[in-house]
Scaffold this active site. Structure first.
Site, PDB file in Angstrom:
ATOM      1  N   GLY A 141       8.907   5.886   6.683  1.00 10.57           N
ATOM      2  CA  GLY A 141      10.180   5.783   7.368  1.00 10.57           C
ATOM      3  C   GLY A 141      10.307   4.503   8.166  1.00 10.57           C
ATOM      4  N   PHE A 142       9.182   3.961   8.656  1.00  7.67           N
ATOM      5  CA  PHE A 142       9.176   2.721   9.419  1.00  7.67           C
ATOM      6  C   PHE A 142       9.463   1.537   8.503  1.00  7.67           C
ATOM      7  CE2 PHE A 142       7.327  -0.949  11.383  1.00  7.67           C
ATOM      8  CZ  PHE A 142       7.378  -0.757  12.742  1.00  7.67           C
ATOM      9  N   GLY A 143       8.863   1.550   7.331  1.00 13.74           N
ATOM     10  CA  GLY A 143       8.995   0.445   6.393  1.00 13.74           C
ATOM     11  C   GLY A 143       7.739   0.339   5.544  1.00 13.74           C
ATOM     12  N   PRO A 144       7.574  -0.756   4.791  1.00 12.62           N
ATOM     13  CA  PRO A 144       6.415  -0.910   3.911  1.00 12.62           C
ATOM     14  C   PRO A 144       5.152  -1.282   4.683  1.00 12.62           C
ATOM     15  CG  PRO A 144       7.803  -2.841   3.782  1.00 12.62           C
ATOM     16  CD  PRO A 144       8.538  -1.870   4.640  1.00 12.62           C
ATOM     17  N   ASP A 185       3.802  14.099  15.380  1.00  9.82           N
ATOM     18  CA  ASP A 185       3.963  13.963  13.920  1.00  9.82           C
ATOM     19  C   ASP A 185       2.616  14.014  13.209  1.00  9.82           C
ATOM     20  OD1 ASP A 185       5.476  13.803  11.640  1.00  9.82           O
ATOM     21  OD2 ASP A 185       5.503  11.629  11.593  1.00  9.82           O
ATOM     22  N   LEU A 192       0.809  -1.221   0.000  1.00 10.23           N
ATOM     23  CA  LEU A 192       0.000   0.000   0.000  1.00 10.23           C
ATOM     24  C   LEU A 192       0.840   1.267   0.000  1.00 10.23           C
ATOM     25  CD1 LEU A 192      -2.599  -1.175   2.647  1.00 10.23           C
ATOM     26  CD2 LEU A 192      -3.001  -0.949   0.204  1.00 10.23           C
ATOM     27  N   GLY A 193       2.034   1.191   0.520  1.00 11.85           N
ATOM     28  CA  GLY A 193       2.866   2.389   0.600  1.00 11.85           C
ATOM     29  C   GLY A 193       4.147   2.104   1.351  1.00 11.85           C
TER      30      GLY A 193
END
Length: 841
Positions: free
Chosen positions: A533-536, A648, A529-530
């Site tokens: 910064g954390f990951g996919p 954030d 889906l996207g």
């Protein structure tokens, strides 16, 4: 021949006709001259028709002349909160009313009967209603035809009409404003100076107490004086910048120059290569220097302010003291010195300065003492050099040797653009230490001070070695423990998970890696889906048919276990319709995954900043999103069992369900506050520039008001359909917040609206949202409303809204999301569950 009455001879008749023709021609010339005078007077009446005043013409109060390019106006004006009248020059196209030059500064007109004209002696004069001269250019010499002209530079010149030689100019007699092409100068031979003097106050342009000019004691520097006492100085010129101004960097190299004519005259001048940029400096009544610049040629704003800090005040820390804003207290003694009066220093009164701890060897010898070890130098880095330096062209080695062998030399510094600087006075004063820039200052000290420094250095090295060994042993022990730990579900990746957080995870459902791999078709690219910064993030479907979103921590992620556990601990305790719901998690081997409810409409940024999807969110839906985010934020700050600061909040972290209801997501950066805690500090700045409040981005301080700032940015984005982090070149602003503030000040908020909603019948509600947004993004946290007040304002429960102060934005503050520390990260997220960008300061 007899002439009958009424008859003339042919000769006399011819003479009469000739005389009549001459008289008629004279009358015609006189009429024509009179007409031209009337025409010129009429042009002056209309204003803006000429840039010149020539005798016998004049301008009276309410009339003006304008420079040929239309940039500057000369005329009569009254300052703010004053009825007195002055002759001055100001910008023609800009909203500022501050005059850049004033003629009769110390002698105002009390009525509107004044005129400005060329007197019989050829001077430019201001006359009152009684024709008394209250100001004159005071030029002596020839009084032949003269005229006064307002040039395109803003310079008013008085020149001879015959040869155009300039007899007098306003640039040589400035007020408080320093403009391009204007010269600030001093002549050490003749004593002549061109310097600037402050107004007494904003409403009184009379000569104030502060003056700004060039001072030369071996090396040229810019000084501000308070009366006759130094108040601030720039440090020496190195050929490109003044080294005592820490923020003076390469941007100044284009157009700034100090000219030494080698005959005793020094001039400082600036002129930008971009001719469309209007910029000038103003010396305020408080002794500060403000820098004004145009934005897109339409308005005038302060884009950089050199407001005085405590450390900028001349001699703040006394003799042999130096100032550093980052220290507590701000004043310290130079190496080898101690406070002269310790009790005064405890009271933060540093006027007494510092004294040497140990006498210099060269002084002992000169007074008959025994010769011992030679003196040496201790280096202090990134310093503003003390005032009144001596100068020589010696090399760095020669500079050091000369100072060491010369007993009167107490310090030296070397800068390639300047040369050798040394100090031979009884004391050093006005030193300052910067965070960057400056030069290395070498202080002469007794040899015993050098020995003490070496001893400290050895102790530091030993301490570092011991700590290093301890850390290595600790890391090895931890590594061995981790190797032995069983990694099963949430029972293991680290002892942190096993011990501290085990009780916090008991209520959270645990998924196996096999189960999640199956749900996402082994994390197939088609289900992605996207990326954040954390990951996919992947879309998945459980065996019972429930759709989920799986966030998978990437090995290359800038985030790690701390952020992972933080999100688990925070969000597992929260339940609210406007917060995304965490369904469970998985930790197995190197894998760390979080499972969320699936949001079919993805994130808010996919709607706001997409020209096609914008059509799908009318004002009613947008306002519903604004209210929903506000309620979710209120729950985090006040209504939940924990007090949560999100840190954030942005469009890509607002998820939308089937009915476009908003849900706040991504709590990896969130912080839990204690019951009595209102704000906290961090050395690790996380989040996204453009949404961060100034106090958080620059100083690491965050609180509820930090989230309010982010909410204000989000509100402006929803109303405008534009990103805050874009540069709006057409409007000449660096960010959406800057654009909104500009439109507010020129009363043109309609230009800010997204065309998709600009014709909405909810016009007042939309404008109210912009007003509230500007209140949320005010520079100082104390000025911003709380979320509960924001919601009341949006619902019109609070009818009268306060006037917003300037937002927290600067020219260099806004950084594009595309400049993230994650180069492969997408600018506009399309994932179901977005994650934060971690950006360094």
């Amino acid at each position: 021949m007899i002439l009958l009455p009424g008859h003339q001879s042919s000769a006399s008749f011819s003479r009469t006709r000739a005389t009549s023709r001459v008289m008629g021609l004279d009358r015609t010339i006189n009429y024509l001259s009179y007409f031209l005078v009337l025409l010129s007077s009429f042009c002056l009446e209309l204003g803006h028709a000429t840039d010149t005043i020539a005798a016998p013409n004049f301008i009276k109060d309410s009339e003006t002349i304008i420079s040929n390019d239309g940039e500057f106006i000369l005329g009569f004006f009254s300052p703010a909160n004053s009825t007195y009248r002055y002759v001055g020059i100001w910008y023609a196209k800009l909203s500022t009313t501050h005059a850049i030059w004033v003629a009769n500064r110390n002698k105002p007109l009390k009525t509107t009967s004044g005129i400005l004209t060329i007197s019989e002696d050829g001077n430019l004069v201001v006359l009152d209603g009684e024709k008394n001269i209250i100001w004159s250019s005071n030029v002596t010499g020839s009084v032949s035809n003269r005229s006064a002209q307002l040039l395109d530079s803003g310079n008013l010149v008085l020149h001879e009409n015959t040869n155009t030689s300039i007899m007098w100019e306003s640039f040589q007699h400035p007020s408080d404003s320093f403009l391009p092409k204007m010269k600030m100068s001093t002549n050490i031979v003749t004593g002549e100076k061109v310097q600037f003097t402050s107004w007494k106050s904003q409403s009184d342009p009379a000569v104030g107490t502060f003056s700004l000019g060039i001072s030369v004691f071996n090396l040229p520097e810019i000084y501000i004086w308070n009366g006759s006492s130094p108040y601030w100085r720039s440090g020496p010129w190195d050929g490109q910048i003044f080294i005592g101004v820490p923020n003076m960097n390469s941007r100044y190299l284009n157009g700034f120059n100090l000219i030494d004519d080698k005959e005793g005259s020094f001039s400082f001048i600036f002129e930008f290569s971009n001719k469309s940029l209007l910029a000038h400096y103003v010396l305020t009544a408080q002794g500060n220097v403000l820098v004004y610049s145009t934005i897109n040629g339409k308005d005038l704003v302060v884009w950089r302010s050199s407001l005085m800090s405590e450390c900028n005040v001349y001699g703040k820390c006394g003799a042999y003291g130096y100032c550093n804003l980052k220290n507590k207290p701000i004043c310290s003694c130079l190496e080898g010195f101690e406070p002269k009066n310790i009790e005064e220093w405890k009271r933060e009164d540093w006027t007494s300065g510092c004294v040497r701890r140990k006498p210099l060897q060269c002084l002992k010898v000169s007074t008959g003492g025994k010769e011992g070890k030679k003196d040496g130098f201790l280096k202090v880095k990134m310093m503003k050099t003390p005032s009144l330096a001596n100068w020589s062209s010696a090399s760095e080695d020669e500079c050091r040797y000369w100072c060491l062998e010369n007993c009167s030399c107490i310090a030296y510094a070397y800068e390639s653009g300047i040369g050798c600087m040394s100090w031979t006075r009884e004391y050093l004063i006005d030193s300052q230490q910067f965070s960057s820039g400056g030069v290395d200052l070498y202080i002469r000290v007794a040899s015993s001070e050098l020995d003490k420094k070496e001893e400290v250095k050895v102790n530091v090295i030993v301490t570092v070695l011991v700590i290093g060994i301890v850390l290595i042993v600790a890391v090895c022990t931890l590594f061995l423990c981790r190797r032995r730990a069983k990694r099963k579900g949430f029972q293991g990746e680290e002892n942190l998970v096993d011990n501290m957080n085990q009780d916090k995870l008991q209520e959270l459902p645990i998924f196996s890696l096999e189960e999640l791999a199956s749900a996402t078709n082994n994390f197939h690219q088609s289900n992605k889906l996207g990326q954040g910064g954390f990951g996919p993030v992947y879309k998945g479907k459980l065996l019972d048919g429930q759709e989920i979103a799986v966030k998978r921590l990437a090995k290359s992620s800038g985030q790690g276990l701390a952020e992972f556990m933080n999100e688990v601990v925070v969000i597992s305790k929260l339940q609210h319709r406007n917060l995304v719901r965490l369904l469970g998690g998985c930790v197995e081997g190197e894998e760390k995954l979080l499972v969320y409810e699936y949001m079919p409409n993805k994130s808010l940024d996919a709607f706001l900043f997409d020209p096609i999807n914008q059509e799908l969110v009318d004002w009613k839906k947008r306002f519903n999103i604004i209210e929903g985010v506000g309620r979710g934020l209120l729950y985090l700050h006040r209504d939940s069992r924990l007090k949560i600061i999100h840190r954030d909040l942005k469009a890509s972290n607002i998820l939308l369900d089937e009915e476009l209801n908003p849900k706040i997501s991504d709590f990896g950066m969130a912080r839990i506050f204690g019951g009595n805690e209102d704000q906290a500090n961090t050395e690790r700045i996380v989040g996204t520039y453009g949404y961060m409040s100034p106090e958080y981005a620059m100083e690491g301080r965050f609180s509820e008001k930090s989230d309010v700032f982010s909410f204000g940015v989000l509100l402006l984005e929803i109303v405008s359909g534009r990103k805050n982090t874009h540069f709006y070149h057409d409007e000449g602003t660096m960010s959406l917040v800057g654009l909104a503030w500009k439109m507010w000040n020129i009363d043109n908020l309609a230009a800010l609206l997204d065309p998709k909603i600009s014709r909405s019948k909810f016009g007042k509600e939309i404008l109210r949202c912009i007003h509230v947004g500007l209140l949320c993004v005010q520079e100082f946290a104390k000025d911003r409303p709380t979320v509960s007040i924001v919601i009341s304002m949006l619902k019109s429960e609070i009818v009268d809204l306060p006037y917003p102060r300037q937002p927290g934005f600067t020219v260099n503050q806004i950084t594009s999301e595309s400049e993230s520390s994650y180069p492969n990260q997408k600018v506009c997220s399309i994932n179901n569950v977005t994650v934060s960008m971690v950006l360094g300061r």
